[in-house]
Design an enzyme around this catalytic site. Sequence first.
Site, short mmCIF file in Angstrom:
data_model
loop_
_atom_site.label_atom_id
_atom_site.label_comp_id
_atom_site.label_asym_id
_atom_site.label_seq_id
_atom_site.Cartn_x
_atom_site.Cartn_y
_atom_site.Cartn_z
N LYS A 163 0.83 -1.22 0.00
CA LYS A 163 0.00 0.00 0.00
C LYS A 163 0.86 1.26 0.00
O LYS A 163 2.04 1.23 0.31
CB LYS A 163 -0.99 -0.05 1.16
CG LYS A 163 -2.14 -1.02 0.83
CD LYS A 163 -3.23 -1.05 1.86
CE LYS A 163 -4.32 -2.03 1.39
NZ LYS A 163 -5.26 -2.39 2.46
N ARG B 207 -3.09 -10.24 5.33
CA ARG B 207 -3.55 -10.35 3.93
C ARG B 207 -2.47 -9.77 3.04
O ARG B 207 -2.22 -8.56 3.08
CB ARG B 207 -4.87 -9.57 3.82
CG ARG B 207 -5.52 -9.63 2.45
CD ARG B 207 -6.81 -8.79 2.45
NE ARG B 207 -7.44 -8.81 1.14
CZ ARG B 207 -7.08 -8.03 0.14
NH1 ARG B 207 -6.11 -7.16 0.29
NH2 ARG B 207 -7.70 -8.12 -1.01
N1 HH2 Z 1 -7.36 -4.12 1.27
C1 HH2 Z 1 -7.79 -4.20 -0.01
C2 HH2 Z 1 -8.87 -5.03 -0.35
N2 HH2 Z 1 -9.47 -5.80 0.57
N3 HH2 Z 1 -9.64 -6.57 2.81
C3 HH2 Z 1 -9.22 -6.53 4.08
N4 HH2 Z 1 -9.81 -7.31 5.00
N5 HH2 Z 1 -8.20 -5.72 4.48
C4 HH2 Z 1 -7.55 -4.89 3.60
O1 HH2 Z 1 -6.63 -4.15 4.03
C5 HH2 Z 1 -7.97 -4.90 2.23
C6 HH2 Z 1 -9.04 -5.78 1.86
C7 HH2 Z 1 -7.11 -3.38 -1.06
O2 HH2 Z 1 -5.99 -4.03 -1.55
P1 HH2 Z 1 -5.92 -4.93 -2.87
O3 HH2 Z 1 -6.89 -6.05 -2.84
O4 HH2 Z 1 -4.51 -5.33 -3.02
O5 HH2 Z 1 -6.23 -3.94 -4.05
P2 HH2 Z 1 -7.55 -3.62 -4.89
O6 HH2 Z 1 -8.62 -3.16 -3.95
O7 HH2 Z 1 -7.11 -2.54 -5.83
O8 HH2 Z 1 -7.97 -4.87 -5.58
#
Ligand code: HH2
Length: 393
Positions: free
Chosen positions: A333, A367
């Site tokens: 992030k 995660r």
């Molecule tokens: N962060 C993202 C998405 N889902 N769920 C939980 N429980 N905690 C988090 O910190 C979290 C999450 C965002 O990250 P990412 O999936 O890598 O990216 P994107 O939303 O662009 O798919």
Amino acid sequence: MRVTALAGDVPAALASVLAAHGVEAARAEALAAGGAPLALLVEPLDDADQAALVGVAARSGLDCHTGDGWAVLAGTLARLGGLARPGPDALLPERLSLALGRFLMDAQRAPAEWRTARRTIPLERSCVVGILNVTPDSFSDGGRHFTPSAALEGARMMREAGADVIDVGGESTRPGAGRPDEAEELRRVLPAVRAVAEETGLPVSVDTRRSRVAEEALGAGAEIVNDVSGLAHDPRMAEVVRAAGAGVVLMHMRGEPQTMDALASYGDVAAEVAAELAACRDRALEAGIAREAIVLDPGLGFAKTPGHNLELLERLGTVAALGQPVMVGPSRKRFLGAVTGRPVDQRDAATAAACVAARLRGARLFRVHDVAAAREALAVADAVLGAAGAGSR
Ligand code: HH2
């Protein structure tokens, strides 16, 4: 004469020093637990409650600082526990002793497992949740796992690298991302969930804010719902989770992914995030979701500035004290870019470091995109905590 600091985790260090000085092990543990230092903010308070707290704190050997409608109490767990005593010997008005008692019971709960729709996941060692974004536009891995066969291959590699859970998501929640409609989200998520659940045998979680997507994914083999809106986005979500007996991750966010950056304003980020997560957990319990199914997540990067994310990691104990297992999602992030100066595709070492920091403050679930790096770093953190006799933290 020699004076030695009990460094590290104080209760664990106290237990080990007492045991080494001949105190029987169970008694040493109990004395050490009671000697844990704690500071609590109690609010809102009317004048009568505040006066009662100030008087009792002085008689109980606790520090007490007060202001307009609030008090901070500091002392050992054993002394604070005395204030929560109910019944005829109660030291405080019932309203106060009940609130303190409930808080202290939650804070001492050390959840060692997580119940999902299909199994119980042990949490003694750190639980690594591999991210499988079946999206074209996620901020770090968009497009990589977009077809079901690529998704399955990605999940297999994460299992080899030591993932305990695979989190499948069909919607990017990065600020400003376009939102797929429900049919498109279903088209992305269901084949991946089915294939990963069947072929890897790992527990699958579905990262969605839509109850229909959650319901169909649970039918296709998922056993956990990871809802970044904390059940707030879709009024039917709580019922879907309850009916399936699914595990659920309740994440903290304010507003929607499109509006959240403008809502990153807090007086005290850790206290406010913990209070909002506690309310979210209580709503889930009221909806009939089992306490053992609930994991809380402070939502790093969601309505938080880089500074807020760092402060939340440092003060994660405030969230862990709610008595539910805590997940963090620092992976790649922006705040890690702000600290290291690294672009998004070079943040896996920083992610592993953030996971370790969170583990030391009480997180149990992580995660991440790069499972191998996090697994290795957390193996060291788990071993250090285990060596200190603090494995239950
Ligand atoms: N962060 C993202 C998405 N889902 N769920 C939980 N429980 N905690 C988090 O910190 C979290 C999450 C965002 O990250 P990412 O999936 O890598 O990216 P994107 O939303 O662009 O798919």
